[in-house]
Design an enzyme around this catalytic site. Structure first.
Site, mmCIF file in Angstrom:
data_model
loop_
_atom_site.group_PDB
_atom_site.id
_atom_site.type_symbol
_atom_site.label_atom_id
_atom_site.label_comp_id
_atom_site.label_asym_id
_atom_site.label_seq_id
_atom_site.Cartn_x
_atom_site.Cartn_y
_atom_site.Cartn_z
ATOM 1 N N HIS A 55 0.803 -1.217 0.000
ATOM 2 C CA HIS A 55 0.000 0.000 0.000
ATOM 3 C C HIS A 55 0.840 1.274 0.000
ATOM 4 C CE1 HIS A 55 -3.590 -2.361 0.576
ATOM 5 N NE2 HIS A 55 -3.106 -2.903 1.682
ATOM 6 N N ARG A 80 6.576 -6.102 3.044
ATOM 7 C CA ARG A 80 5.305 -6.632 2.530
ATOM 8 C C ARG A 80 5.220 -6.234 1.069
ATOM 9 N NH1 ARG A 80 -0.713 -5.561 4.987
ATOM 10 N NH2 ARG A 80 -0.205 -3.358 4.673
ATOM 11 N N ASP A 91 16.625 -9.659 -3.850
ATOM 12 C CA ASP A 91 17.948 -9.226 -4.294
ATOM 13 C C ASP A 91 18.342 -7.886 -3.676
ATOM 14 O OD1 ASP A 91 18.514 -11.454 -5.811
ATOM 15 O OD2 ASP A 91 17.816 -10.584 -7.701
ATOM 16 N N GLU A 164 -6.383 -13.247 5.386
ATOM 17 C CA GLU A 164 -7.244 -12.069 5.303
ATOM 18 C C GLU A 164 -8.640 -12.381 4.774
ATOM 19 O OE1 GLU A 164 -4.620 -8.421 4.226
ATOM 20 O OE2 GLU A 164 -3.830 -10.083 3.022
ATOM 21 N N ASP A 190 -8.813 -6.300 6.261
ATOM 22 C CA ASP A 190 -9.263 -7.046 5.082
ATOM 23 C C ASP A 190 -10.140 -8.228 5.477
ATOM 24 O OD1 ASP A 190 -8.344 -5.865 2.591
ATOM 25 O OD2 ASP A 190 -6.326 -6.187 3.346
#
Length: 270
Positions: A55, A80, A91, A164, A190
């Site tokens: 988000h 996240r 990486d 969720e 959620d």
């Protein structure tokens, strides 16, 4: 001339160990694109920071710079992220990944495969399908590449999957049992929306789903985590077995700003 490798390893793998420690952990989601915020969280005493690339607005270069800030200030970092970003986030040197909307054990197992490197037959551990490249930050741009980096990554990078939806709640025990899944984090907002309760996650039906999930995850020997925005929530979830609690930098900052704007504040640091 003797070649030596100087400095600390860029890949910080302490969060995985902490998830299995049995200790209470308090972290914070950060969706603000600012290495300074990461450093402030470290100096405030949080146990870890989760960079919110689901988000938040940080691009990959900023994400890498925030991971650097975490390493420099001594705080473990998770990211996240959406699944298409997994290879590049790894990486960049993330020591833990948190993946949203995992509904089945099969989905969780596929994520384990994407996070683990392939191993030769004589090496122990879970064998995955992650592509090898030792020129990235995670391997110190080649300074820490090769088999040792492969083993460090496979052993040390934590996978946190998010529950969720009602489907995921029903499958919580099976998801938690997947080898390579280290923690399960419940997204209450959620989950409440998917249960028809909008953002009201304190509705009894949502709280019951949260309780069932936390207890199932704890019974599987994995670390249950959840968003906890008050001491009361943390106490309630902790009594069910949760050990990993998170708040948000934006929530904390906004609360402090509101209190300051009203003149309701204690002495400030300057």
């Amino acid at each position: 001339m003797t070649t030596q490798t100087h400095g600390i390893h860029p890949l910080d793998t302490r969060l995985k160990e902490a998830l299995y420690s049995g200790k209470t952990l308090r972290g914070v989601f950060n969706g603000l694109a600012s290495p300074a915020i990461v450093e402030m969280c470290a100096y405030a005493g949080f146990d870890f920071v989760v960079l919110d690339n689901e988000h938040g607005i940080a691009d990959l270069q900023m994400t890498e710079n925030m991971l650097r800030a975490g390493r420099a200030s001594g705080i473990p970092m998770a990211v996240r992220c959406l699944e298409h970003d997994i290879p590049r986030i790894l990486d960049a040197g993330a020591g833990a990944l948190k993946i949203p909307m995992v509904n089945t054990a099969e989905h969780a197992a596929s994520l384990v495969q994407r996070i683990k490197y392939t191993l030769p037959p004589d090496r122990p551990g879970i064998r995955g399908s992650r592509g090898s490249a030792f020129s990235s930050r995670a391997a110190g741009y080649g300074a820490f590449g090769g088999p040792d980096h492969t083993q460090r990554s496979n052993d040390g990078i934590a996978l946190i999957v998010m529950i969720e939806t009602p489907q995921a709640v029903a499958n919580a025990a099976a998801i938690a049992a997947v080898p390579g899944v280290d923690s399960i984090f419940i997204g209450p907002n959620d989950l409440a929306h998917s249960m028809g309760c909008e953002n009201r996650w304190n509705e009894p039906s949502v709280q019951l789903a949260i309780e069932r999930t936390i207890k199932a995850v704890a019974a599987a020997g994995k670390c249950p985590g959840i968003l906890a925005l008050s001491p009361e929530e943390e106490d309630r979830y902790g009594s069910w077995g949760a050990r990993y609690f998170a708040s948000t930098t934006t929530g904390l900052i906004t609360k402090a700003f509101k209190e300051a704007a009203l003149g309701n504040r204690k002495d400030l640091e300057y």
